[in-house]
Scaffold this active site. Sequence first.
Site, PDB file in Angstrom:
ATOM      1  N   LEU A 204       4.435   1.815  -1.644  1.00  0.00           N
ATOM      2  CA  LEU A 204       5.016   1.496  -2.949  1.00  0.00           C
ATOM      3  C   LEU A 204       4.828   0.007  -3.200  1.00  0.00           C
ATOM      4  O   LEU A 204       5.091  -0.811  -2.311  1.00  0.00           O
ATOM      5  CB  LEU A 204       6.515   1.823  -2.964  1.00  0.00           C
ATOM      6  CG  LEU A 204       6.972   3.160  -3.545  1.00  0.00           C
ATOM      7  CD1 LEU A 204       8.485   3.272  -3.448  1.00  0.00           C
ATOM      8  CD2 LEU A 204       6.528   3.341  -4.978  1.00  0.00           C
ATOM      9  N   ASP A 205       4.392  -0.351  -4.396  1.00  0.00           N
ATOM     10  CA  ASP A 205       4.248  -1.756  -4.746  1.00  0.00           C
ATOM     11  C   ASP A 205       5.602  -2.460  -4.613  1.00  0.00           C
ATOM     12  O   ASP A 205       6.658  -1.836  -4.802  1.00  0.00           O
ATOM     13  CB  ASP A 205       3.750  -1.908  -6.177  1.00  0.00           C
ATOM     14  CG  ASP A 205       2.293  -1.503  -6.325  1.00  0.00           C
ATOM     15  OD1 ASP A 205       1.605  -1.411  -5.293  1.00  0.00           O
ATOM     16  OD2 ASP A 205       1.855  -1.283  -7.470  1.00  0.00           O
ATOM     17  N   PRO A 206       5.600  -3.760  -4.299  1.00  0.00           N
ATOM     18  CA  PRO A 206       6.869  -4.486  -4.135  1.00  0.00           C
ATOM     19  C   PRO A 206       7.824  -4.347  -5.320  1.00  0.00           C
ATOM     20  O   PRO A 206       9.032  -4.235  -5.130  1.00  0.00           O
ATOM     21  CB  PRO A 206       6.411  -5.943  -3.963  1.00  0.00           C
ATOM     22  CG  PRO A 206       5.055  -5.828  -3.343  1.00  0.00           C
ATOM     23  CD  PRO A 206       4.438  -4.606  -3.972  1.00  0.00           C
TER      24      PRO A 206
ATOM     25  N   ARG B 169       0.382   2.327 -13.686  1.00  0.00           N
ATOM     26  CA  ARG B 169       0.192   1.204 -14.609  1.00  0.00           C
ATOM     27  C   ARG B 169      -1.138   1.312 -15.345  1.00  0.00           C
ATOM     28  O   ARG B 169      -1.249   0.866 -16.490  1.00  0.00           O
ATOM     29  CB  ARG B 169       0.309  -0.133 -13.869  1.00  0.00           C
ATOM     30  CG  ARG B 169      -0.640  -0.342 -12.722  1.00  0.00           C
ATOM     31  CD  ARG B 169      -0.314  -1.692 -12.057  1.00  0.00           C
ATOM     32  NE  ARG B 169      -1.158  -1.966 -10.909  1.00  0.00           N
ATOM     33  CZ  ARG B 169      -0.904  -1.546  -9.681  1.00  0.00           C
ATOM     34  NH1 ARG B 169       0.179  -0.819  -9.452  1.00  0.00           N
ATOM     35  NH2 ARG B 169      -1.709  -1.843  -8.674  1.00  0.00           N
TER      36      ARG B 169
END
Length: 300
Positions: free
Chosen positions: A40-42, A176
């Site tokens: 998971l992205d930060p 995104r």
Amino acid sequence: MSEINGILCLDKDREMTSFLGCAILRRLLGVKKIGHAGTLDPNATGVLPLLIGNATKALDRLPAHDKRYTATLRFGAVSDTLDVWGQVQSTGAPLPHLAAIEQALPAFRGDIRQIPPMTSALKKDGVRLYELARKGIEIDREARNVSVYTLNIVDYSAVTGELTLDCHCSKGTYIRSLCDDLGRVLGCGAVMTDLRRTMAAGYTLDQCITVEQARQLAAEGTLAQRVLPTDTALSAYPAVTVTAPQAVRFQNGGALALDRLRTPVEGITRVYDPEGVFLGLGNPQDGELKVDKLLKGVNR
């Protein structure tokens, strides 16, 4: 170190890397090995399944690779990172009507082609794309096939231009990028403002704990009780129960004759001893159930 093997589902905080989440839980549980199923992205939050101890061996055998997200985007802007954590610029374009959004969404459902963002962890000539992006380098990326099983509107404000979507998709789908593509189709631009993963590897938010909760449980000495058995991540595979002598042979790495099993097996199979203890995964080949992964371990 305690012998703990299984799955612990973390509800990852914002501004925390997946690596840091593993490190914190490794220390709290007092174990040597923890891996995770799906980075998971930060700046994203939500479900991060952690594989503990022997369960790390099962990472490449997890049958459920699709994900589910709640994502929020804002129309009327674009960004170099496709989200609000990059350089955001207003497009000055009128915000879309709900009817126009509903008309555009079907093109993003099903099997679609998607160009990965430069901020992804994909590699080009051994270098991750986000490392190139940090240096201001942008390269051509090939579109990839992904699948979007469901994509539904949760909420939309025509005043602010904020749209919240529920998206169930295949591994490798970049939300995104989907937000940016939707903004391009509608002619106004869009940037992702929030991303929360609600399902990964078959686990959901109601099975997760936060780092803060993990710290409290560790202080109470009950954190290990939240570790789920390894086979809960492998329930899509069929199961077979073997005899006690067969269980000993299997645990020692020996293959079992298929014609001596109580249940016919086909493909990767979960193997249990007579007491219901999960031993690992077997794979039928040449008339035998051969050991694929030995995964027996104490869960508490």
